[in-house]
Design a protein around this motif. Structure first.
Motif, PDB file in Angstrom:
ATOM      1  N   MET A   1       0.752  -1.269  -0.045  1.00 15.94           N
ATOM      2  CA  MET A   1       0.076   0.042   0.153  1.00 15.94           C
ATOM      3  C   MET A   1       0.823   1.300  -0.042  1.00 15.94           C
ATOM      4  SD  MET A   1      -3.103   1.212   2.567  1.00 15.94           S
ATOM      5  CE  MET A   1      -2.067   1.057   4.047  1.00 15.94           C
ATOM      6  N   GLU A   2       1.991   1.476   0.955  1.00 17.08           N
ATOM      7  CA  GLU A   2       2.446   2.557   0.962  1.00 17.08           C
ATOM      8  C   GLU A   2       3.495   2.709  -0.300  1.00 17.08           C
ATOM      9  OE1 GLU A   2       3.469   0.065   3.360  1.00 17.08           O
ATOM     10  OE2 GLU A   2       1.684   0.721   4.508  1.00 17.08           O
ATOM     11  N   ALA A   3       3.787   1.863  -0.937  1.00 14.51           N
ATOM     12  CA  ALA A   3       4.571   1.997  -2.109  1.00 14.51           C
ATOM     13  C   ALA A   3       3.766   2.452  -3.428  1.00 14.51           C
ATOM     14  CB  ALA A   3       5.198   0.664  -2.526  1.00 14.51           C
ATOM     15  N   ILE A   4       2.395   2.166  -3.331  1.00 15.20           N
ATOM     16  CA  ILE A   4       1.550   2.425  -4.819  1.00 15.20           C
ATOM     17  C   ILE A   4       0.556   3.463  -4.219  1.00 15.20           C
ATOM     18  CG2 ILE A   4      -0.389   0.845  -4.261  1.00 15.20           C
ATOM     19  CD1 ILE A   4       0.334   0.013  -7.105  1.00 15.20           C
ATOM     20  N   ASN A   5       0.167   4.065  -3.024  1.00 13.24           N
ATOM     21  CA  ASN A   5      -0.959   4.955  -3.035  1.00 13.24           C
ATOM     22  C   ASN A   5      -0.777   6.060  -3.716  1.00 13.24           C
ATOM     23  OD1 ASN A   5      -3.296   4.155  -2.017  1.00 13.24           O
ATOM     24  ND2 ASN A   5      -2.767   4.771   0.319  1.00 13.24           N
ATOM     25  N   ASP A   6       0.460   6.662  -3.881  1.00 11.08           N
ATOM     26  CA  ASP A   6       0.459   7.845  -4.387  1.00 11.08           C
ATOM     27  C   ASP A   6       0.402   7.902  -6.227  1.00 11.08           C
ATOM     28  OD1 ASP A   6       0.909   9.127  -2.059  1.00 11.08           O
ATOM     29  OD2 ASP A   6       3.032   8.907  -2.303  1.00 11.08           O
ATOM     30  N   GLN A   7       0.429   6.519  -6.398  1.00  9.42           N
ATOM     31  CA  GLN A   7       0.257   6.629  -7.746  1.00  9.42           C
ATOM     32  C   GLN A   7      -1.048   6.479  -8.451  1.00  9.42           C
ATOM     33  OE1 GLN A   7       2.986   3.296  -9.396  1.00  9.42           O
ATOM     34  NE2 GLN A   7       4.369   3.493  -7.793  1.00  9.42           N
ATOM     35  N   PHE A   8      -1.977   6.225  -7.633  1.00 11.43           N
ATOM     36  CA  PHE A   8      -3.303   6.043  -8.066  1.00 11.43           C
ATOM     37  C   PHE A   8      -3.788   7.174  -8.883  1.00 11.43           C
ATOM     38  CE2 PHE A   8      -3.672   2.704  -4.928  1.00 11.43           C
ATOM     39  CZ  PHE A   8      -4.353   1.810  -5.763  1.00 11.43           C
ATOM     40  N   VAL A   9      -3.248   8.709  -8.458  1.00  6.55           N
ATOM     41  CA  VAL A   9      -3.757   9.927  -9.163  1.00  6.55           C
ATOM     42  C   VAL A   9      -3.254   9.715 -10.838  1.00  6.55           C
ATOM     43  CG1 VAL A   9      -3.517  12.414  -8.998  1.00  6.55           C
ATOM     44  CG2 VAL A   9      -3.084  10.666  -6.843  1.00  6.55           C
ATOM     45  N   GLU A  10      -2.368   9.219 -10.968  1.00  4.58           N
ATOM     46  CA  GLU A  10      -1.733   9.273 -12.093  1.00  4.58           C
ATOM     47  C   GLU A  10      -2.160   7.953 -12.985  1.00  4.58           C
ATOM     48  OE1 GLU A  10       3.001   8.996 -10.990  1.00  4.58           O
ATOM     49  OE2 GLU A  10       1.550  10.638 -10.631  1.00  4.58           O
ATOM     50  N   THR A  11      -3.229   7.244 -12.501  1.00  3.50           N
ATOM     51  CA  THR A  11      -3.314   5.993 -12.917  1.00  3.50           C
ATOM     52  C   THR A  11      -4.622   6.038 -13.808  1.00  3.50           C
ATOM     53  OG1 THR A  11      -2.195   4.946 -11.302  1.00  3.50           O
ATOM     54  CG2 THR A  11      -3.914   3.368 -12.576  1.00  3.50           C
ATOM     55  N   ASP A  12      -4.786   5.263 -14.987  1.00  2.00           N
ATOM     56  CA  ASP A  12      -5.949   5.462 -15.966  1.00  2.00           C
ATOM     57  C   ASP A  12      -6.789   4.503 -15.392  1.00  2.00           C
ATOM     58  OD1 ASP A  12      -4.487   7.265 -17.615  1.00  2.00           O
ATOM     59  OD2 ASP A  12      -3.848   5.347 -19.029  1.00  2.00           O
ATOM     60  N   ILE A  13      -6.687   3.307 -15.191  1.00  2.00           N
ATOM     61  CA  ILE A  13      -7.807   2.469 -14.757  1.00  2.00           C
ATOM     62  C   ILE A  13      -7.554   1.700 -13.511  1.00  2.00           C
ATOM     63  CG2 ILE A  13      -9.143   2.091 -16.928  1.00  2.00           C
ATOM     64  CD1 ILE A  13      -7.734  -0.586 -17.098  1.00  2.00           C
ATOM     65  N   VAL A  14      -8.390   1.536 -12.682  1.00  2.00           N
ATOM     66  CA  VAL A  14      -8.293   0.727 -11.569  1.00  2.00           C
ATOM     67  C   VAL A  14      -9.368  -0.194 -11.375  1.00  2.00           C
ATOM     68  CG1 VAL A  14      -8.530   0.663  -9.077  1.00  2.00           C
ATOM     69  CG2 VAL A  14      -7.180   2.470 -10.108  1.00  2.00           C
ATOM     70  N   ILE A  15      -8.634  -1.617 -11.600  1.00  2.00           N
ATOM     71  CA  ILE A  15      -9.703  -2.811 -11.351  1.00  2.00           C
ATOM     72  C   ILE A  15      -9.850  -3.599  -9.956  1.00  2.00           C
ATOM     73  CG2 ILE A  15     -10.420  -5.037 -12.546  1.00  2.00           C
ATOM     74  CD1 ILE A  15      -8.762  -3.849 -15.119  1.00  2.00           C
ATOM     75  N   VAL A  16     -11.062  -3.294  -9.493  1.00  3.01           N
ATOM     76  CA  VAL A  16     -11.036  -3.777  -7.958  1.00  3.01           C
ATOM     77  C   VAL A  16     -11.896  -5.119  -8.194  1.00  3.01           C
ATOM     78  CG1 VAL A  16     -12.165  -3.446  -5.594  1.00  3.01           C
ATOM     79  CG2 VAL A  16     -11.051  -1.629  -6.942  1.00  3.01           C
ATOM     80  N   ILE A  17     -11.224  -6.244  -7.443  1.00  6.70           N
ATOM     81  CA  ILE A  17     -12.074  -7.568  -7.846  1.00  6.70           C
ATOM     82  C   ILE A  17     -12.071  -8.089  -6.032  1.00  6.70           C
ATOM     83  CG2 ILE A  17     -11.771  -9.793  -8.175  1.00  6.70           C
ATOM     84  CD1 ILE A  17      -9.468  -8.058 -10.172  1.00  6.70           C
ATOM     85  N   GLY A  18     -13.394  -7.612  -5.925  1.00  6.85           N
ATOM     86  CA  GLY A  18     -14.065  -8.281  -4.614  1.00  6.85           C
ATOM     87  C   GLY A  18     -13.211  -7.595  -3.271  1.00  6.85           C
ATOM     88  N   ALA A  19     -13.084  -6.401  -3.352  1.00  5.36           N
ATOM     89  CA  ALA A  19     -12.465  -5.898  -2.287  1.00  5.36           C
ATOM     90  C   ALA A  19     -13.544  -4.525  -2.098  1.00  5.36           C
ATOM     91  CB  ALA A  19     -11.102  -5.076  -2.424  1.00  5.36           C
ATOM     92  N   ASN A  20     -13.658  -4.325  -0.750  1.00  7.17           N
ATOM     93  CA  ASN A  20     -14.312  -3.253  -0.104  1.00  7.17           C
ATOM     94  C   ASN A  20     -13.993  -2.187   0.978  1.00  7.17           C
ATOM     95  OD1 ASN A  20     -16.770  -1.432   0.416  1.00  7.17           O
ATOM     96  ND2 ASN A  20     -18.009  -3.147   0.458  1.00  7.17           N
ATOM     97  N   ASP A  21     -13.810  -2.755   1.934  1.00  3.24           N
ATOM     98  CA  ASP A  21     -13.320  -2.172   3.157  1.00  3.24           C
ATOM     99  C   ASP A  21     -12.309  -1.388   2.842  1.00  3.24           C
ATOM    100  OD1 ASP A  21     -15.785  -2.837   4.611  1.00  3.24           O
ATOM    101  OD2 ASP A  21     -14.754  -4.593   5.475  1.00  3.24           O
ATOM    102  N   VAL A  22     -11.151  -1.938   2.281  1.00  2.00           N
ATOM    103  CA  VAL A  22      -9.841  -1.584   2.053  1.00  2.00           C
ATOM    104  C   VAL A  22      -9.562  -0.441   0.838  1.00  2.00           C
ATOM    105  CG1 VAL A  22      -8.847  -3.625   2.864  1.00  2.00           C
ATOM    106  CG2 VAL A  22      -9.094  -3.476   0.400  1.00  2.00           C
ATOM    107  N   ILE A  23     -10.957  -0.192   0.089  1.00  2.00           N
ATOM    108  CA  ILE A  23     -10.839   0.847  -0.706  1.00  2.00           C
ATOM    109  C   ILE A  23     -11.827   1.839  -0.434  1.00  2.00           C
ATOM    110  CG2 ILE A  23     -10.012  -0.736  -2.665  1.00  2.00           C
ATOM    111  CD1 ILE A  23     -13.129  -0.528  -3.684  1.00  2.00           C
ATOM    112  N   ASN A  24     -12.372   1.646   0.759  1.00  2.00           N
ATOM    113  CA  ASN A  24     -13.715   2.527   1.349  1.00  2.00           C
ATOM    114  C   ASN A  24     -13.141   3.763   1.683  1.00  2.00           C
ATOM    115  OD1 ASN A  24     -15.849   3.473   2.128  1.00  2.00           O
ATOM    116  ND2 ASN A  24     -16.545   1.904   3.269  1.00  2.00           N
ATOM    117  N   PRO A  25     -13.457   5.027   0.918  1.00  2.00           N
ATOM    118  CA  PRO A  25     -12.874   6.391   1.523  1.00  2.00           C
ATOM    119  C   PRO A  25     -13.633   6.829   2.519  1.00  2.00           C
ATOM    120  CG  PRO A  25     -14.206   6.490  -0.839  1.00  2.00           C
ATOM    121  CD  PRO A  25     -14.140   4.991  -0.289  1.00  2.00           C
ATOM    122  N   ALA A  26     -14.615   6.158   3.176  1.00  2.00           N
ATOM    123  CA  ALA A  26     -15.158   6.517   4.326  1.00  2.00           C
ATOM    124  C   ALA A  26     -14.387   6.617   5.409  1.00  2.00           C
ATOM    125  CB  ALA A  26     -16.375   5.652   4.460  1.00  2.00           C
TER     126      ALA A  26
END
Lengths: 468, 103
Positions: free
Chosen positions: A371-396
């Motif tokens: 997570m720490e290594a990749i979290n800053d890269q999401f901003v410049e990423t075109d697509i994210v494919i989430v497969i069966g994850a929920n709590d760990v991607i929950n912005p809440a």
């Protein structure tokens, strides 16, 4: 075997176990570490048989044979997805073994003469109590993970008071057992009280923990089972048992802390059920109807993406979709997309669970990012494919203060341009918190249903891909 | 053996055990946890002792030792063999992947 040689061997084997554990904490040497630890346990058994002159007791070999058969069947047959509950189950079995040893020592059956009866009875009773708490606690954890028991925390009437009373009774019987009791009747009474109360305590203490906190609970129970072994070793005057039990107890506790840190939780809060109790979430402002996204645009987005991050979760494990995930990644790469995997430390039911499953599908090790290594890269990423994850991607988790996952670091999936979510349904995840991401009206593509079907659909949309 | 020595051994082992795993990549948390679980089956040593020593006791105690102690031996062996077995299976998968990654 002389005492000096025995002590020297115990020291050597304890060091071997330590080396084994430290080798196991590095990828390259992990297999060797595991084998070394296994070998040390085996050597410890041989040394024990020799030291106590019990090599000729034939029934031992029968019991060992039965155990080896059951153990190997479990080890070979279990599916990787069932790993967490298997570990919990095995740990529970180890716990009850410690309790049985404690009971026998308390009754004075098969105990080497140590010359400190009060200390031996005291530790024997302690082993019974800790062993049984481990046993029922692990069984509840296994039941929850195997969906035999409700995932939500179960709170009994006067839960806190019942736990406190059991704790006091447990301490009481342990102290009481240090005094010499000659009357068999009273020994039996004390033993039965301790068995009933500590079994209840293990149950009550685990049933209150929510499913999301199970990894931490199991890790704690493993530590506890090591401690139970060490204490039983004190009752039996067994040096090797005391030392290895202590090592496992402490390193298990440290692993528990590492996990707590990853989830940004306090151990005390988890144990008292504070963070697990899901409160109804604050309703987030309803956005307008989700924009209907046509198949063409989906396909275009997927094909034109330069960078993609795949976020696997427990749903991938449930649907056994890791091979399809690999296929999807291959398809994307054939299209010239750069693919990475983002692994949340507690994705799945155990830390590292996703790594194991993706390894099964031969996903290259270099593509997995923590997570720490990749979290800053999401901003410049075109697509994210989430497969069966929920709590760990929950912005809440970042801003909804009254939810149980508040403060837990999450993957910044919401920062990416386009997010494909292949989840079974839109219900809240394990922690019971609604995910506001589902309601966002742009850049979200929801594929509801079995992850295998959804992945199949995505793969079809990308098409055959450019021939290499 | 003196209880003080045993308690000291426990404390020293705990401290060393605590220091040994500092930096574990999260990739290895699950295998490590399962390996640790297998090691917790070290109670097998205690189970062996009670079964072995109770064999020469009076009938009632012998029976209890064989039945309860026997269960303890079976249980702890299941823990040890099952634990190390699945850990090995998991770690093998990492190994395989590393090799294919290099080629």
């Amino acid at each position: 075997m002389s005492n000096t040689i025995y002590i020297v061997i115990c020291v050597i084997l304890s060091i071997a176990v330590l080396v084994g554990i430290s080798l196991m904490s590095k990828v390259k040497t992990a297999v060797a570490g595991n084998l070394l630890s296994a070998l040390s346990v085996f050597a410890g058994m041989v040394v024990t048989l020799l030291h106590y002159n019990i090599v000729s007791v034939w029934s031992i070999y029968l019991y060992i044979l039965i155990g080896v058969l059951i153990g190997s069947v479990l080890a070979v047959r279990v599916k990787m997805i069932q790993m967490p509950q298997l570990v919990a189950l095995l740990n529970g079995i180890g716990g009850i073994a410690a309790a049985l040893v404690g009971i026998l020592s308390l009754l004075g059956i098969g105990v080497p003469d140590g010359g400190y009866p009060a200390f031996e009875r005291f530790t024997a009773m302690l082993a019974v109590v800790v062993g049984l708490v481990t046993f029922t606690g692990s069984m509840v954890a296994a039941g929850k993970l195997h969906k035999l028991l409700p995932q939500k925390p179960v709170i009994l009437k006067n839960h806190e008071a019942l736990l406190k009373i059991s704790l006091v009774i447990m301490i009481g019987v342990i102290l009481f057992s240090a005094f010499p009791i000659d009357n068999t009747f009273w020994i039996a009474v004390v033993l039965i009280v301790s068995i009933v109360v500590s079994s209840f305590f293990g149950y009550a203490f685990t049933i209150r923990v929510g499913g999301a906190d199970m990894p931490i609970t199991i890790s704690l129970l493993i530590s506890l089972s090591g401690v139970a072994g060490a204490i039983a070793g004190m009752a039996l005057n067994d040096l090797l048992l005391v030392s290895v039990g202590g090592i496992v107890g402490a390193s298990g506790l440290l692993l528990t802390q590492i996990m707590c840190r990853a989830m940004n939780r306090k151990l005390v809060d988890i144990l008292t059920g504070k963070t697990s109790v899901a409160k109804p979430t604050t309703e987030l402002p309803e956005t307008e109807e989700k924009a209907e996204v046509t198949q063409e645009t989906d396909a275009e987005i997927l094909k034109s993406a330069k960078t993609a991050i795949i976020v696997p979760g427990y749903g991938m494990a449930l649907a056994q979709a890791q091979l399809l995930v690999r296929q999807l990644a291959d398809k994307l790469e054939a299209n010239g997309t750069n693919v990475k995997y983002a692994i949340h430390p507690v994705a799945g039911r155990m830390p590292g669970h996703m790594n194991v499953l993706l390894a099964e599908a031969d996903v290259p090790y270099e593509q997995l990012y923590e997570m720490e290594a990749i979290n800053d890269q999401f901003v410049e990423t075109d697509i994210v494919i989430v497969i069966g994850a929920n709590d760990v991607i929950n912005p809440a988790a970042r801003d909804a203060k009254d939810t149980p996952i508040y403060g837990m670091p999450v993957l910044n999936v919401d920062h990416a341009r386009e997010v494909f979510i292949c989840n079974y349904d839109l219900n809240p995840g394990y922690a019971g918190v609604d995910n506001p991401l589902y309601k966002r009206n742009h850049g979200i593509h929801l594929l509801i249903g079995d992850a295998k079907d959804s992945l199949g659909r995505i793969i079809d949309q990308i098409g055959p891909g450019n021939p290499m | 053996m003196n209880p003080v020595i045993l308690v000291l051994v426990f404390i020293v082992a705990s401290v060393v055990g605590y220091l040994i795993i500092r930096n574990v990549p999260s990739l290895l948390h699950t295998p490590l946890m399962s390996g640790m679980n297998a090691l917790a089956g070290i109670i097998i040593l205690g189970a062996l002792v009670v079964v072995g020593l109770s064999d020469s006791e009076a009938t009632g105690a012998r029976l209890a030792g064989q039945v309860l102690g026997g269960l303890a031996v079976i249980g702890s062996i299941v823990n040890v063999v099952g634990g190390f077995g699945v850990t090995h299976r998991m770690l093998k998968m990492f190994d395989k992947k590393k090799k294919s990654g290099k080629s």
